[in-house]
Design a protein around this motif. Structure first.
Motif, mmCIF file in Angstrom:
data_model
loop_
_atom_site.group_PDB
_atom_site.id
_atom_site.type_symbol
_atom_site.label_atom_id
_atom_site.label_comp_id
_atom_site.label_asym_id
_atom_site.label_seq_id
_atom_site.Cartn_x
_atom_site.Cartn_y
_atom_site.Cartn_z
ATOM 1 N N ALA A 67 0.842 -1.200 0.000
ATOM 2 C CA ALA A 67 0.000 0.000 0.000
ATOM 3 C C ALA A 67 0.873 1.244 0.000
ATOM 4 O O ALA A 67 1.976 1.244 0.545
ATOM 5 C CB ALA A 67 -0.920 0.000 1.212
ATOM 6 N N GLY A 68 0.359 2.282 -0.594
ATOM 7 C CA GLY A 68 1.029 3.569 -0.573
ATOM 8 C C GLY A 68 1.786 3.872 -1.837
ATOM 9 O O GLY A 68 2.319 2.978 -2.490
ATOM 10 N N ILE A 69 1.770 5.134 -2.165
ATOM 11 C CA ILE A 69 2.578 5.660 -3.258
ATOM 12 C C ILE A 69 3.180 6.961 -2.751
ATOM 13 O O ILE A 69 2.634 7.593 -1.865
ATOM 14 C CB ILE A 69 1.744 5.901 -4.550
ATOM 15 N N GLY A 70 4.291 7.332 -3.299
ATOM 16 C CA GLY A 70 4.890 8.580 -2.847
ATOM 17 C C GLY A 70 5.752 8.409 -1.617
ATOM 18 O O GLY A 70 6.592 7.518 -1.545
ATOM 19 N N ASP A 71 5.504 9.237 -0.609
ATOM 20 C CA ASP A 71 6.372 9.341 0.564
ATOM 21 C C ASP A 71 6.346 8.140 1.502
ATOM 22 O O ASP A 71 7.321 7.876 2.194
ATOM 23 C CB ASP A 71 6.011 10.579 1.378
ATOM 24 N N VAL A 72 5.226 7.438 1.594
ATOM 25 C CA VAL A 72 5.088 6.330 2.534
ATOM 26 C C VAL A 72 4.582 5.094 1.798
ATOM 27 O O VAL A 72 3.543 5.138 1.150
ATOM 28 C CB VAL A 72 4.111 6.685 3.685
#
Length: 137
Positions: A67-72
């Protein structure tokens, strides 16, 4: 529904290289004053703490599937995929990857959902207090 907050203290492995892991104390914190988010912090030095705030739902999803895209980004790891998880944090200041036990985080998350059930977070937000604080600055 004021409550003092729910805290979890665990040790996670800071992944410093392919074969190098350093155990660091990690703190997860949840309060109904920000019911959509969890706070995640870890010590990188005795006087330096890294703090992140991200969606509680992201942590929940990341314990069972990437899960997550970008910073985390949060991903279950290991042969059983419910035993351990990794969390990757990235910003202009740097990158960190930590690995730790999923069971204690899953149990802690269950407590947060008992206090503020999923889908009912907006009931915990005191808009008037938030606006008062915002306009006071």
């Amino acid at each position: 529904m004021d409550f003092p907050g729910l805290e979890l203290k665990i040790r996670m492995a800071f992944v410093a290289g392919p074969d190098m892991r350093v155990f660091v104390p990690v703190r997860l914190y949840y309060t109904d004053t920000d019911p959509y988010a969890v706070q995640f912090s870890f010590d990188v030095a005795p006087d330096q703490v890294v703090r992140w705030t991200f969606a509680r739902e992201l942590l929940y999803q990341g314990l069972t599937a990437p899960a997550g895209i970008g910073d985390v980004k949060i991903t279950p790891i290991g042969p059983h995929r419910n035993c351990c998880f990794s969390i990757e944090l990235e910003s202009a200041d740097g990158y960190a990857c930590l690995e730790g036990p999923a069971a204690s985080v899953t149990a802690w998350l269950a407590e947060t959902f008992e206090v503020v059930p999923a889908g009912r977070e907006s009931e915990s937000v005191d808009i008037d207090s938030f606006l008062d604080k915002l306009l006071a600055h």
